[in-house]
Write a protein that holds these residues in place. Structure first.
Motif, mmCIF file in Angstrom:
data_model
loop_
_atom_site.group_PDB
_atom_site.id
_atom_site.type_symbol
_atom_site.label_atom_id
_atom_site.label_comp_id
_atom_site.label_asym_id
_atom_site.label_seq_id
_atom_site.Cartn_x
_atom_site.Cartn_y
_atom_site.Cartn_z
ATOM 1 N N GLN A 100 0.830 -1.203 0.000
ATOM 2 C CA GLN A 100 0.000 0.000 0.000
ATOM 3 C C GLN A 100 0.863 1.250 0.000
ATOM 4 N N GLU A 101 1.915 1.233 0.825
ATOM 5 C CA GLU A 101 2.804 2.392 0.904
ATOM 6 C C GLU A 101 3.524 2.630 -0.419
ATOM 7 N N ALA A 102 3.938 1.536 -1.065
ATOM 8 C CA ALA A 102 4.674 1.673 -2.323
ATOM 9 C C ALA A 102 3.778 2.168 -3.457
ATOM 10 N N LEU A 103 2.523 1.740 -3.460
ATOM 11 C CA LEU A 103 1.617 2.096 -4.554
ATOM 12 C C LEU A 103 0.820 3.361 -4.281
ATOM 13 N N GLY A 104 0.746 3.766 -3.013
ATOM 14 C CA GLY A 104 0.003 4.967 -2.666
ATOM 15 C C GLY A 104 -1.501 4.797 -2.714
ATOM 16 N N GLN A 105 -1.973 3.552 -2.630
ATOM 17 C CA GLN A 105 -3.405 3.269 -2.629
ATOM 18 C C GLN A 105 -3.683 2.124 -1.652
ATOM 19 N N PRO A 106 -4.883 2.086 -1.065
ATOM 20 C CA PRO A 106 -5.227 0.941 -0.217
ATOM 21 C C PRO A 106 -5.207 -0.364 -1.021
ATOM 22 N N VAL A 107 -4.739 -1.425 -0.378
ATOM 23 C CA VAL A 107 -4.805 -2.775 -0.950
ATOM 24 C C VAL A 107 -5.675 -3.583 0.009
ATOM 25 N N VAL A 108 -6.867 -3.882 -0.437
ATOM 26 C CA VAL A 108 -7.886 -4.486 0.427
ATOM 27 C C VAL A 108 -7.898 -5.999 0.240
ATOM 28 N N GLY A 141 -4.008 -10.554 -19.647
ATOM 29 C CA GLY A 141 -4.302 -9.317 -20.354
ATOM 30 C C GLY A 141 -3.977 -8.080 -19.554
ATOM 31 N N THR A 142 -3.596 -8.259 -18.285
ATOM 32 C CA THR A 142 -3.167 -7.110 -17.482
ATOM 33 C C THR A 142 -1.959 -6.459 -18.164
ATOM 34 N N PRO A 143 -1.950 -5.149 -18.324
ATOM 35 C CA PRO A 143 -0.841 -4.488 -19.025
ATOM 36 C C PRO A 143 0.518 -4.893 -18.460
ATOM 37 N N PRO A 144 1.467 -5.210 -19.326
ATOM 38 C CA PRO A 144 2.777 -5.655 -18.847
ATOM 39 C C PRO A 144 3.482 -4.626 -17.977
ATOM 40 N N GLU A 145 3.187 -3.335 -18.201
ATOM 41 C CA GLU A 145 3.810 -2.308 -17.371
ATOM 42 C C GLU A 145 3.344 -2.423 -15.923
ATOM 43 N N ILE A 146 2.075 -2.778 -15.735
ATOM 44 C CA ILE A 146 1.549 -2.947 -14.383
ATOM 45 C C ILE A 146 2.156 -4.186 -13.734
ATOM 46 N N VAL A 147 2.242 -5.271 -14.505
ATOM 47 C CA VAL A 147 2.860 -6.500 -13.986
ATOM 48 C C VAL A 147 4.304 -6.224 -13.574
ATOM 49 N N ALA A 148 5.038 -5.517 -14.411
ATOM 50 C CA ALA A 148 6.440 -5.217 -14.109
ATOM 51 C C ALA A 148 6.558 -4.333 -12.872
ATOM 52 N N ARG A 149 5.676 -3.344 -12.750
ATOM 53 C CA ARG A 149 5.710 -2.470 -11.565
ATOM 54 C C ARG A 149 5.436 -3.271 -10.291
ATOM 55 N N LEU A 150 4.403 -4.109 -10.334
ATOM 56 C CA LEU A 150 4.071 -4.921 -9.165
ATOM 57 C C LEU A 150 5.215 -5.862 -8.813
ATOM 58 N N ASN A 151 5.835 -6.442 -9.829
ATOM 59 C CA ASN A 151 6.955 -7.354 -9.562
ATOM 60 C C ASN A 151 8.100 -6.621 -8.879
ATOM 61 N N ARG A 152 8.431 -5.432 -9.370
ATOM 62 C CA ARG A 152 9.509 -4.649 -8.750
ATOM 63 C C ARG A 152 9.177 -4.322 -7.302
ATOM 64 N N GLU A 153 7.943 -3.866 -7.066
ATOM 65 C CA GLU A 153 7.574 -3.444 -5.710
ATOM 66 C C GLU A 153 7.567 -4.629 -4.745
ATOM 67 N N VAL A 154 7.023 -5.762 -5.179
ATOM 68 C CA VAL A 154 6.994 -6.933 -4.294
ATOM 69 C C VAL A 154 8.415 -7.415 -3.991
ATOM 70 N N ASN A 155 9.271 -7.434 -4.996
ATOM 71 C CA ASN A 155 10.650 -7.875 -4.755
ATOM 72 C C ASN A 155 11.377 -6.940 -3.793
ATOM 73 N N LYS A 156 11.096 -5.640 -3.890
ATOM 74 C CA LYS A 156 11.682 -4.696 -2.927
ATOM 75 C C LYS A 156 11.159 -4.969 -1.526
ATOM 76 N N ILE A 157 9.857 -5.242 -1.422
ATOM 77 C CA ILE A 157 9.261 -5.532 -0.118
ATOM 78 C C ILE A 157 9.888 -6.777 0.508
ATOM 79 N N LEU A 158 10.143 -7.787 -0.314
ATOM 80 C CA LEU A 158 10.709 -9.033 0.197
ATOM 81 C C LEU A 158 12.145 -8.872 0.662
ATOM 82 N N ALA A 159 12.770 -7.762 0.297
ATOM 83 C CA ALA A 159 14.125 -7.481 0.778
ATOM 84 C C ALA A 159 14.118 -6.735 2.109
ATOM 85 N N GLN A 160 12.933 -6.281 2.540
ATOM 86 C CA GLN A 160 12.834 -5.536 3.794
ATOM 87 C C GLN A 160 12.792 -6.486 4.991
#
Length: 313
Positions: A46-54, A249-268
């Motif tokens: 949520q913090e990385a994306l700036g939106q609630p994740v419910v 069909g999810t845009p590849p840019e969104i998939v790539a962004r989510l992958n980057r953010e999750v991988n960063k989170i897993l390093a915390q």
């Protein structure tokens, strides 16, 4: 069997994604490993994306109910799935008909955790270690019962591997999730089970006895506890990888962004420690690596499913 990968059926990326809350469907009940992993990454995501994740728990049918919800959602990045890898690598083998095709209708986004399974019994169980456990079960064919989060779940497949390799006979009691199976083990209705991590606090409190780890290597959380391979079952590996998926069909840019953010989170340290507290291990991967792991698991588990003639609930 092949998963859709980023770039297939790609839609145009919405402007300024994400611009509204994101729904994260967990396709297993609250309290289980998938739910706890989702909650380990939820706040930093949520913090990385700036939106609630419910988080929305939609358990049942080995993950198919929640998987179907996401597979049939708009591929706009606002509905995601956190699932065990078994929904992709196991369910197509055990369900004659699925309401969706995970190979075509979902895209792998990011691995979150390698989930280990732990062979646990109550403290009064006669065996004190894995070797004596195997001997005891073998000497009492059909007299003992084991639980699992459901037919075809990783703990169920782990036990079928155990039965096959060690020549054991025991009765399976499937549940709708790991938490209720654990409750019945603690209450004396079951004799043993492979736990995907929700029993760790009970192990640490002495309410359950940990006999072995169903992984190729020992758990960093319990480094003194041997693997089943060390106990005489060479090559025993029941690990699975849990992670995020999105509608195909999810845009590849969104998939790539989510992958980057999750991988960063897993390093915390925080999320890594929460996953370790489950007995799991943070497992950052690219979408392609996540896909390849699912394919490898499908080959490994498919063999056990065919041998044991496992069918979905």
């Amino acid at each position: 069997m092949a998963l859709a990968l980023p770039g297939m059926k790609a839609w145009a990326q919405p402007d300024a994604w994400p611009g509204k809350p994101i729904k994260l469907v967990v396709n297993f009940p609250a309290g289980g490993a998938a739910d706890q992993i989702a909650r380990a990454i939820n706040t930093p995501l949520q913090e990385a994306l700036g939106q609630p994740v419910v988080i929305e728990n939609r358990g049942g049918a080995g993950g198919n109910i929640g998987g179907d919800v996401v597979a049939k959602s708009a591929p706009d990045g606002y509905t995601l799935l956190l699932s065990s890898g078994g929904m992709v690598s196991v369910n197509p083998f055990i369900y004659a008909k699925m309401p969706f095709d995970p190979a075509k209708d979902l895209v792998p986004v990011a691995a979150a955790a390698r989930v280990l399974v732990f062979l646990v019994v109550r403290p009064d169980f006669p065996a004190q270690d894995a070797k004596s456990f195997l001997a005891y079960v073998k000497a009492n064919p059909g007299k003992l019962s084991f639980g699992s989060p459901g037919n075809g779940s990783s703990p169920h497949l782990a036990t079928e591997m155990l039965k096959s390799q060690a020549g054991l006979v025991a009765t399976h009691a499937p549940y709708r999730g790991a938490a209720p199976a654990l409750t019945d083990l603690l209450g004396g209705q079951l004799d043993f089970l492979f736990d995907p991590g929700v029993a760790v606090p009970h192990i640490q409190a002495g309410k359950l006895k940990l006999l072995a780890v169903g992984s190729p290597t020992r758990s960093p959380l319990f480094p003194k506890v041997p693997t089943l391979a060390e106990a005489g079952l060479p090559g025993f590996d029941a690990d699975t990888v849990f992670g995020l998926y999105a509608p195909a069909g999810t845009p590849p840019e969104i998939v790539a962004r989510l992958n980057r953010e999750v991988n960063k989170i897993l390093a915390q340290p925080g999320p890594r420690e929460r996953i370790l507290a489950l007995g799991g291990e943070a497992s950052p991967m690219t979408p392609e690596q996540f896909h390849q792991r699912a394919m490898s698991d499908a080959q490994r588990f498919g063999k056990i499913i065919r041998e044991a003639n496992i069918r979905g609930d």
